[in-house]
Scaffold this motif. Structure first.
Motif, PDB file in Angstrom:
ATOM      1  N   SER B 245       0.839  -1.203   0.000  1.00 35.41           N
ATOM      2  CA  SER B 245       0.000   0.000   0.000  1.00 35.41           C
ATOM      3  C   SER B 245       0.882   1.265   0.000  1.00 35.41           C
ATOM      4  O   SER B 245       0.503   2.280  -0.569  1.00 35.41           O
ATOM      5  CB  SER B 245      -0.966  -0.002   1.181  1.00 35.41           C
ATOM      6  N   TYR B 246       2.058   1.192   0.619  1.00 35.22           N
ATOM      7  CA  TYR B 246       2.977   2.340   0.553  1.00 35.22           C
ATOM      8  C   TYR B 246       3.470   2.529  -0.888  1.00 35.22           C
ATOM      9  O   TYR B 246       3.524   3.642  -1.413  1.00 35.22           O
ATOM     10  CB  TYR B 246       4.196   2.132   1.450  1.00 35.22           C
ATOM     11  N   ALA B 249       0.745   3.949  -3.097  1.00 35.01           N
ATOM     12  CA  ALA B 249       0.522   5.373  -2.803  1.00 35.01           C
ATOM     13  C   ALA B 249       1.626   6.226  -3.427  1.00 35.01           C
ATOM     14  O   ALA B 249       1.366   7.306  -3.975  1.00 35.01           O
ATOM     15  CB  ALA B 249       0.459   5.588  -1.296  1.00 35.01           C
ATOM     16  N   ASP B 250       2.857   5.737  -3.356  1.00 29.02           N
ATOM     17  CA  ASP B 250       3.968   6.515  -3.899  1.00 29.02           C
ATOM     18  C   ASP B 250       3.923   6.552  -5.428  1.00 29.02           C
ATOM     19  O   ASP B 250       4.188   7.589  -6.044  1.00 29.02           O
ATOM     20  CB  ASP B 250       5.306   5.927  -3.416  1.00 29.02           C
ATOM     21  N   LEU B 252       1.255   6.443  -7.179  1.00 24.69           N
ATOM     22  CA  LEU B 252       0.160   7.347  -7.553  1.00 24.69           C
ATOM     23  C   LEU B 252       0.525   8.811  -7.313  1.00 24.69           C
ATOM     24  O   LEU B 252       0.043   9.697  -8.010  1.00 24.69           O
ATOM     25  CB  LEU B 252      -1.115   6.968  -6.794  1.00 24.69           C
ATOM     26  N   SER B 253       1.370   9.060  -6.330  1.00 26.65           N
ATOM     27  CA  SER B 253       1.760  10.458  -6.087  1.00 26.65           C
ATOM     28  C   SER B 253       2.523  10.992  -7.298  1.00 26.65           C
ATOM     29  O   SER B 253       2.506  12.187  -7.593  1.00 26.65           O
ATOM     30  CB  SER B 253       2.587  10.594  -4.806  1.00 26.65           C
ATOM     31  N   GLU B 256      -0.244  11.280 -10.461  1.00 27.11           N
ATOM     32  CA  GLU B 256      -1.228  12.377 -10.471  1.00 27.11           C
ATOM     33  C   GLU B 256      -0.657  13.670 -11.059  1.00 27.11           C
ATOM     34  O   GLU B 256      -1.399  14.595 -11.345  1.00 27.11           O
ATOM     35  CB  GLU B 256      -1.779  12.637  -9.061  1.00 27.11           C
ATOM     36  N   GLN B 283      -6.606   2.375  -4.617  1.00 28.33           N
ATOM     37  CA  GLN B 283      -6.362   3.756  -4.187  1.00 28.33           C
ATOM     38  C   GLN B 283      -6.748   4.764  -5.271  1.00 28.33           C
ATOM     39  O   GLN B 283      -7.163   5.879  -4.971  1.00 28.33           O
ATOM     40  CB  GLN B 283      -4.893   3.929  -3.782  1.00 28.33           C
ATOM     41  N   GLU B 325      12.789   4.945  -5.458  1.00 30.10           N
ATOM     42  CA  GLU B 325      12.581   4.518  -4.070  1.00 30.10           C
ATOM     43  C   GLU B 325      13.080   3.083  -3.931  1.00 30.10           C
ATOM     44  O   GLU B 325      12.829   2.256  -4.809  1.00 30.10           O
ATOM     45  CB  GLU B 325      11.097   4.563  -3.692  1.00 30.10           C
ATOM     46  N   PRO B 348      11.230   2.507   4.125  1.00 29.05           N
ATOM     47  CA  PRO B 348       9.770   2.648   4.047  1.00 29.05           C
ATOM     48  C   PRO B 348       9.234   4.050   4.351  1.00 29.05           C
ATOM     49  O   PRO B 348       8.113   4.373   3.967  1.00 29.05           O
ATOM     50  CB  PRO B 348       9.267   1.643   5.097  1.00 29.05           C
ATOM     51  N   SER B 350      10.715   6.979   3.522  1.00 29.64           N
ATOM     52  CA  SER B 350      11.232   8.001   2.599  1.00 29.64           C
ATOM     53  C   SER B 350      10.327   8.068   1.372  1.00 29.64           C
ATOM     54  O   SER B 350      10.770   7.867   0.252  1.00 29.64           O
ATOM     55  CB  SER B 350      12.672   7.664   2.214  1.00 29.64           C
ATOM     56  N   SER B 351       9.088   8.374   1.624  1.00 25.72           N
ATOM     57  CA  SER B 351       8.127   8.537   0.531  1.00 25.72           C
ATOM     58  C   SER B 351       8.527   9.755  -0.300  1.00 25.72           C
ATOM     59  O   SER B 351       9.008  10.747   0.244  1.00 25.72           O
ATOM     60  CB  SER B 351       6.739   8.739   1.146  1.00 25.72           C
ATOM     61  N   GLU B 352       8.301   9.647  -1.606  1.00 23.26           N
ATOM     62  CA  GLU B 352       8.768  10.733  -2.463  1.00 23.26           C
ATOM     63  C   GLU B 352       8.319  12.137  -2.033  1.00 23.26           C
ATOM     64  O   GLU B 352       9.108  13.076  -2.079  1.00 23.26           O
ATOM     65  CB  GLU B 352       8.372  10.452  -3.921  1.00 23.26           C
ATOM     66  N   PRO B 353       7.075  12.332  -1.589  1.00 24.42           N
ATOM     67  CA  PRO B 353       6.672  13.683  -1.179  1.00 24.42           C
ATOM     68  C   PRO B 353       7.526  14.276  -0.054  1.00 24.42           C
ATOM     69  O   PRO B 353       7.612  15.500   0.071  1.00 24.42           O
ATOM     70  CB  PRO B 353       5.212  13.482  -0.724  1.00 24.42           C
ATOM     71  N   VAL B 354       8.164  13.422   0.749  1.00 25.11           N
ATOM     72  CA  VAL B 354       9.100  13.913   1.770  1.00 25.11           C
ATOM     73  C   VAL B 354      10.183  14.763   1.107  1.00 25.11           C
ATOM     74  O   VAL B 354      10.562  15.825   1.617  1.00 25.11           O
ATOM     75  CB  VAL B 354       9.739  12.709   2.513  1.00 25.11           C
TER      76      VAL B 354
END
Lengths: 428, 428
Positions: B245-246, B249-250, B252-253, B256, B283, B325, B348, B350-354
């Motif tokens: 799920s992480y 989400a990444d 999709l970030s 979008e 998602q 990632e 885990p 260090s999601s790209e939006p960070v």
């Protein structure tokens, strides 16, 4: 030489875009090589270099390189080897390390530095086929750690029957192991997109004619390119303590490059200005390349009389010269005030040819005013950086709300949710 | 999502050259602004932005910036201020010093590093007008020491009546003191060549539409430009230990951002591949930008199944992703083997939006495979180098013969004589 007041001196910085016909010709060549590969490469080589080759004969053989060594004289070999040592030493001082910043919450942020993998060096076939330039392009790439450095050069140099043996020897001495006899826009296209015979590179550097320059501009993005060189320039800043014959000799060493080269003295001393002008005429008369140098001096040479040192420095910063020599009583005091210059030669013994050939700093310098924003060729040109982000759970929980605020403000909800899903699943 | 074997994955790296019509339109605009200055700038602004301005109203006033502060919410201001602190800190670690190598014979060789004097930041007016990108362009220039940083942005953002107040606030927070309401190719031309109202800069950076990109390409040489950004990309390297799920989400970030964005999972685990695919669909359904993200996922998304970690890494190095990632059991062990990536997000949390918003490293990264040879925006991009050569008399006398040998070999007698005249006049 023209004598002008510094304030009257106008700058015209024209970027060479080529004619529409030249652009279209280059576009066609690049496109043909990109889609057809070797067959287009060989076709344009036959057409432009009047040399019928097949794919197997594109690569320069070890036997040819050995044969080239037989043809060059020992004094040249000794000198170029020592120059290579100096160039390597200077560029090794530019090497930088990857770094990481380790933070108390476990987060690590950093920058990884790695060499490009494959670099192509273009060596022109005409009057500007300089062994010294081969060293200046290849050694920084090698010091950066680039594992594959490939040279391309037209199949025949200046009307001779093959590649200049001095170019082959310089390349071999610099450490090039892969050389191809191909030039022009077609060579640039092959390096950018690759053919069966010539695998693609990550960066293309080295000077060439207008077709080569336009091709480099066109493929930029698919590969990196170096800056596109304009005609060579020297500015000498001098006062009444300087030796006029040294200045004249240095101005002429620039002027002999080509008719478009520019050699300019900036001084507060009218007496020096007149002495240098006279010396230039005297020395010009006995130069082998007198015709070229005289055209350069007449059309692009000038002596600028400044009312003050401040005015002299202001005009130099506006020009942003490729080469600047400083021959004043206290030259080091000028350094901080010179904002824009490719290479700065300080004092009476730092004649420009010292840097062109031997001292170690690179002789490939920003021309045509681009020293305002660009630099001599250096190791950084062959290194790429990757950011490293290792964020800790603690940092994410501390800062997640702020990250989501910024993402949502920008209307990027999926960005916010990438944070949110972690906070939700792992909140204790 | 498409599921492919890693070895089947083909890369198409197309560089956007624009249509001949677009190129010609841009050439005309740039030429008009270069020769006519403000009047052309205002004419094209009226034509393209449907906004009739005069030269006096081009510059954004302090009162407007103050008014913008009234319009932004506190949570945004707090978050962007903290992001700016982090970005500044990270970039300050990149600062380098001038250096000099002092040799026993008195010779000194070195490299002087100085900031560019004036930099222009382009901020687009459309859907990609991101306050965070303003920080990411401005702060590195500021850390480098650039004294004049100027922002240009179209006079109205996304159909609204003026410039987005969040953009004005972000620019003011980053320290920009000079802003102009002008966009498109005409803004790029004004920055490159200067008009009465807008003095020219040394470098232009920031993203824009195809006209902006073509204009930047055209003025390159008169000024420096940053790289021309392509669509955004993310690659996730993950194994069976990762949370699907992480990863979804990444992916999709990234998806979008726009329909051309590319989001790719590379894994050796078929089980993970299937779980991520299912999560992406789940998602996607609730995203506000579902339509955009779905098109991106359908057309440019993929799950690549690799037979081994080595194969996974090889395909990543071929792609040279903008964002990578790594979510595998021992992610740090992968770092050295990843040759090409703009930014590498490890573990885990260090999601790209960070990195897009907050951690400190730059979010302006090489796209479209250019991480093979280029780097995230960084302080070096706003610093130029000058070589320093102070040669001693002793060094000149020791090496003069070798310098003359090399110069004479290249047929440059005036170069040799510039050395010779000194040796003759000062030989004791």
């Amino acid at each position: 030489m023209r004598m002008l007041r510094a304030e009257e001196f106008g700058l015209t910085r024209e970027v060479e875009y080529g004619t529409p016909e030249q652009n279209e010709a280059v576009r066609q060549i690049v496109e043909a090589v990109r889609t057809e590969g070797d067959s287009a490469l060989l076709r344009y080589t036959e057409q432009h270099d009047r040399m019928k080759l097949d794919a197997a004969s594109l690569r320069v053989t070890d036997a040819e390189i050995q044969a080239a060594y037989e043809k060059v004289d020992d004094a040249f070999l000794t000198a170029i080897r020592e120059a290579a040592v100096n160039i390597r030493k200077f560029h090794e001082k530019q090497l930088r390390q990857s770094w990481v910043d380790v933070q108390p919450d476990g987060t690590m942020l950093g920058q990884l530095l790695r060499p490009l993998k494959r670099v192509g060096v273009y060596v022109p076939g005409g009057k500007a086929a300089y062994p010294s330039s081969v060293l200046m392009n290849v050694i920084p790439a090698q010091v950066a750690g680039v594992p594959e450095i490939v040279m391309v050069t037209p199949p025949a140099t200046g009307g001779k029957s093959g590649i200049d043996p001095y170019i082959l020897v310089a390349a071999a001495e610099a450490g090039v192991k892969e050389m191809y006899r191909v030039g022009g826009a077609q060579a640039v296209a092959a390096l950018a997109y690759g053919t069966v015979s010539i695998p693609p590179v990550d960066k293309i550097c080295g000077p060439g004619n207008i077709y080569v320059a336009l091709a480099k501009r066109l493929v930029f993005g698919a590969v990196d390119i170096d800056s596109i060189a304009g005609p060579s320039e020297i500015v000498v800043l001098a006062d009444e303590t300087a030796n006029p014959s040294y200045i004249a000799a240095d101005l002429l060493s620039q002027a002999e490059h080509d008719e478009m080269a520019s050699a300019i003295l900036v001084t507060t001393s009218t007496k020096l200005a007149e002495a240098v002008s006279a010396e230039v005429q005297r020395q010009l008369a006995t130069l082998p390349r007198e015709t070229i140098a005289r055209q350069s001096i007449d059309n692009y040479g000038a002596v600028l009389i400044a009312q003050s040192t401040a005015e002299a420095i202001a005009v130099i910063n506006r020009m942003a010269p490729e080469h600047l020599e400083i021959m004043v009583a206290e030259p080091m005091a000028m350094l901080g005030r010179i904002e824009n210059a490719g290479a700065i030669f300080v004092g009476p013994y730092s004649s420009e040819p010292v840097g062109d050939y031997f001292a170690g700093p690179n002789h490939i310098l920003p021309t045509n005013g681009t020293a305002r924003f660009s630099s001599p060729v250096n190791v950084d040109d062959f290194v790429k950086k990757s950011s490293l982000i290792y964020y800790s759970k603690e940092a994410l929980f501390s800062n997640g709300d702020k990250i989501m605020t910024l993402a949502r403000h920008e209307g990027l909800e999926a960005h916010a949710r990438a944070i949110e899903i972690r906070l939700e699943q792992e909140r204790e």
